[in-house]
Motif scaffolding. Structure first.
Motif, mmCIF file in Angstrom:
data_model
loop_
_atom_site.group_PDB
_atom_site.id
_atom_site.type_symbol
_atom_site.label_atom_id
_atom_site.label_comp_id
_atom_site.label_asym_id
_atom_site.label_seq_id
_atom_site.Cartn_x
_atom_site.Cartn_y
_atom_site.Cartn_z
ATOM 1 N N LEU A 90 0.740 -1.311 -0.071
ATOM 2 C CA LEU A 90 0.018 0.034 -0.057
ATOM 3 C C LEU A 90 0.680 1.235 -0.083
ATOM 4 C CD1 LEU A 90 -2.470 -2.050 0.776
ATOM 5 C CD2 LEU A 90 -3.165 -0.245 2.219
ATOM 6 N N GLN A 91 0.592 2.154 -1.025
ATOM 7 C CA GLN A 91 1.335 3.398 -1.100
ATOM 8 C C GLN A 91 0.457 4.491 -0.015
ATOM 9 O OE1 GLN A 91 4.409 4.401 -1.405
ATOM 10 N NE2 GLN A 91 4.689 5.942 -3.140
ATOM 11 N N LEU A 92 1.038 4.634 0.913
ATOM 12 C CA LEU A 92 0.228 5.701 1.713
ATOM 13 C C LEU A 92 0.913 6.806 1.925
ATOM 14 C CD1 LEU A 92 -0.490 3.262 4.797
ATOM 15 C CD2 LEU A 92 -1.503 3.535 3.006
ATOM 16 N N VAL A 93 0.249 8.021 1.382
ATOM 17 C CA VAL A 93 1.082 9.420 1.085
ATOM 18 C C VAL A 93 0.471 10.514 1.971
ATOM 19 C CG1 VAL A 93 1.470 8.316 -1.087
ATOM 20 C CG2 VAL A 93 -0.372 10.159 -0.714
ATOM 21 N N TRP A 94 1.142 11.331 2.325
ATOM 22 C CA TRP A 94 0.594 12.802 2.710
ATOM 23 C C TRP A 94 1.280 13.958 1.940
ATOM 24 C CZ3 TRP A 94 3.252 16.647 5.257
ATOM 25 C CH2 TRP A 94 2.663 17.857 5.460
ATOM 26 N N ARG A 95 0.536 14.909 1.341
ATOM 27 C CA ARG A 95 1.073 15.851 0.316
ATOM 28 C C ARG A 95 1.485 16.858 1.349
ATOM 29 N NH1 ARG A 95 -2.157 17.929 -4.562
ATOM 30 N NH2 ARG A 95 -3.654 18.291 -3.199
ATOM 31 N N GLU A 96 2.714 17.136 1.394
ATOM 32 C CA GLU A 96 3.306 18.405 2.051
ATOM 33 C C GLU A 96 3.330 19.534 1.321
ATOM 34 O OE1 GLU A 96 7.661 20.288 3.300
ATOM 35 O OE2 GLU A 96 7.469 17.936 3.804
ATOM 36 N N SER A 97 3.491 19.348 -0.295
ATOM 37 C CA SER A 97 3.414 20.440 -1.110
ATOM 38 C C SER A 97 3.128 20.093 -2.409
ATOM 39 C CB SER A 97 4.723 21.335 -0.875
ATOM 40 O OG SER A 97 5.784 20.723 -1.661
ATOM 41 N N GLY A 98 3.004 20.934 -3.578
ATOM 42 C CA GLY A 98 2.831 20.435 -4.694
ATOM 43 C C GLY A 98 3.916 19.453 -5.527
ATOM 44 N N SER A 99 4.959 19.345 -4.721
ATOM 45 C CA SER A 99 6.100 18.544 -5.298
ATOM 46 C C SER A 99 6.666 17.577 -4.189
ATOM 47 C CB SER A 99 7.219 19.252 -6.032
ATOM 48 O OG SER A 99 7.951 20.133 -5.245
ATOM 49 N N VAL A 100 6.247 17.788 -2.881
ATOM 50 C CA VAL A 100 6.987 17.144 -1.715
ATOM 51 C C VAL A 100 5.958 16.223 -1.130
ATOM 52 C CG1 VAL A 100 8.395 17.243 0.540
ATOM 53 C CG2 VAL A 100 8.772 18.808 -1.204
ATOM 54 N N PHE A 101 6.159 15.009 -0.905
ATOM 55 C CA PHE A 101 5.265 13.973 -0.342
ATOM 56 C C PHE A 101 5.976 13.201 0.928
ATOM 57 C CE2 PHE A 101 3.929 14.974 -4.530
ATOM 58 C CZ PHE A 101 2.276 15.201 -4.349
ATOM 59 N N HIS A 102 5.277 12.636 1.872
ATOM 60 C CA HIS A 102 5.579 11.717 2.769
ATOM 61 C C HIS A 102 4.892 10.539 2.420
ATOM 62 C CE1 HIS A 102 7.837 14.752 5.563
ATOM 63 N NE2 HIS A 102 7.014 15.423 4.443
ATOM 64 N N VAL A 103 5.680 9.396 2.458
ATOM 65 C CA VAL A 103 5.214 8.113 2.286
ATOM 66 C C VAL A 103 5.248 7.098 3.130
ATOM 67 C CG1 VAL A 103 5.126 8.850 -0.389
ATOM 68 C CG2 VAL A 103 6.887 7.284 0.241
ATOM 69 N N ARG A 104 4.446 6.002 3.113
ATOM 70 C CA ARG A 104 4.758 4.697 4.089
ATOM 71 C C ARG A 104 4.232 3.681 3.364
ATOM 72 N NH1 ARG A 104 3.909 5.706 10.319
ATOM 73 N NH2 ARG A 104 5.240 3.934 10.543
ATOM 74 N N ASP A 105 4.876 2.469 3.356
ATOM 75 C CA ASP A 105 4.486 1.150 2.553
ATOM 76 C C ASP A 105 4.463 -0.030 3.441
ATOM 77 O OD1 ASP A 105 4.785 1.633 -0.667
ATOM 78 O OD2 ASP A 105 5.577 3.329 0.305
ATOM 79 N N PRO A 106 3.069 -0.309 4.029
ATOM 80 C CA PRO A 106 2.918 -1.794 4.531
ATOM 81 C C PRO A 106 3.109 -2.718 3.490
ATOM 82 C CG PRO A 106 1.141 -0.273 5.028
ATOM 83 C CD PRO A 106 1.849 0.527 4.051
ATOM 84 N N PHE A 107 3.780 -3.824 3.971
ATOM 85 C CA PHE A 107 4.353 -4.825 2.852
ATOM 86 C C PHE A 107 4.141 -6.222 3.655
ATOM 87 C CE2 PHE A 107 8.033 -6.808 0.941
ATOM 88 C CZ PHE A 107 7.286 -7.405 -0.109
ATOM 89 N N PRO A 108 2.946 -6.471 4.344
ATOM 90 C CA PRO A 108 2.763 -7.845 5.056
ATOM 91 C C PRO A 108 2.714 -9.123 3.881
ATOM 92 C CG PRO A 108 0.436 -6.561 4.691
ATOM 93 C CD PRO A 108 1.519 -5.745 4.183
ATOM 94 N N VAL A 109 2.434 -8.960 2.754
ATOM 95 C CA VAL A 109 2.289 -9.981 1.807
ATOM 96 C C VAL A 109 3.990 -10.710 1.533
ATOM 97 C CG1 VAL A 109 0.412 -9.324 0.449
ATOM 98 C CG2 VAL A 109 2.547 -8.339 -0.231
ATOM 99 N N GLY A 110 5.047 -9.621 1.837
ATOM 100 C CA GLY A 110 6.367 -9.861 1.893
ATOM 101 C C GLY A 110 6.729 -10.579 3.096
ATOM 102 N N GLY A 111 5.957 -10.476 4.243
ATOM 103 C CA GLY A 111 6.410 -10.830 5.432
ATOM 104 C C GLY A 111 7.110 -9.793 6.145
#
Length: 293
Positions: free
Chosen positions: A205-226
């Motif tokens: 899952l690509q979880l994102v938060w937009r800080e500005s028009g070109s800057v983003f913060h992201v997190r990626d849960p990966f349970p299918v890979g353990g």
């Protein structure tokens, strides 16, 4: 360097120039003679979200002699079609041995060119060019299930960045948080989210938060890979770049900065480049060698 099942394994972190940041990956520069059982066993023993295994290229791949390879990627639980951070790690590992320049990787997702350069500080940086991306709709029912597994409410989403499935070598569900605090407070139900992701053939899952028009913060849960969470995810960054362009969030020519890993204490920076007239997405970053073990 370590040896597992007869293979020499290197360890690098990608999307950071410092060993304490970015996403660690295993790299096997010569995986010839290893079958799938051995590759999976090595990836499980290394224990990172992915390990890249390189062998000789298929006939007709192209690229300079000695600079083209077949690349496969294994998590501790399964093979994945493409992995951006392990590609960056493998490219930098190669550049330390054969010099910076252009490389070509034949991956299960398609052909991925990579260019390695040296910046002003002497740090090696690798930039991959994704396979052609695509964006798909996702049903309201699937979004509801994903939110339930995450423990999010519909009000936690940013309506300006609607949910989509994005592909640039692997499939990712993009969900945008309305606030940085919502992104930071990630605590999800591992098995339900893994089952949901397997049903939709999602890598993260690509979880994102937009800080500005070109800057983003992201997190990626990966349970299918353990793995609970991937600290820096190049394949998802490429998919997100395609998503942002498809939805008109950025110009046709754009450079985006994705911050990932801050909430895990492993900060990394992923540079995403979009070029007008070229559907592919470029993702780049530094990499650093890690000590064995």
């Amino acid at each position: 360097m370590e040896t597992f099942t007869g293979a020499e394994v290197l360890r690098y972190t990608a999307f950071s120039s410092h060993p304490s940041g970015g996403n660690p990956a295993g790299v096997v520069l010569d995986a010839a003679g290893l079958d799938d059982t051995a590759l999976l066993a090595i990836a499980a023993e290394v224990g990172y979200s992915e390990t890249a295994f390189l062998t000789s290229p298929p006939e007709g791949l192209g690229g300079e002699p000695g600079r083209a390879f077949t690349a496969r990627y294994f998590s501790p639980l399964a093979e994945v079609p493409f992995c951006g951070h392990a590609t960056v790690a493998a490219a930098v590992a190669l550049a330390e041995r054969i010099g910076p320049g252009d490389l070509v990787f034949a991956t299960p997702a398609g052909t991925v060119p990579v260019t390695v350069t040296t910046d002003a500080s002497g740090t090696l940086r690798a930039t991959l060019t994704s396979v052609e991306p695509r964006i798909e709709p996702v049903s309201g029912e699937d979004v509801t299930e994903a939110l339930a597994s995450l423990g999010w409410d519909p009000a936690d989403l940013d309506p300006a960045l609607p949910p989509r499935i994005a592909f640039a070598g692997a499939r990712h569900l993009v969900l945008a948080a309305a606030t940085r605090a919502r992104l930071a407070a990630l605590d999800y139900a591992f098995e339900p989210l893994a089952a949901f992701m397997r049903r939709l053939d999602l890598t993260t899952l690509q979880l994102v938060w937009r800080e500005s028009g070109s800057v983003f913060h992201v997190r990626d849960p990966f349970p299918v890979g353990g793995v609970v969470e991937d600290p820096a995810t190049g394949a998802a960054a490429a998919a997100f770049g395609a998503y942002a362009r498809e939805l008109g969030l950025v110009p046709d020519d754009a450079r985006l900065t994705l911050h990932q890993g801050d909430d895990l204490g492993r900060p990394g920076i992923l540079d995403v480049e979009l070029r007008a007239g070229d559907p592919r997405v470029r993702v780049g970053g530094a990499a650093a060698r890690l000590a064995a073990g």
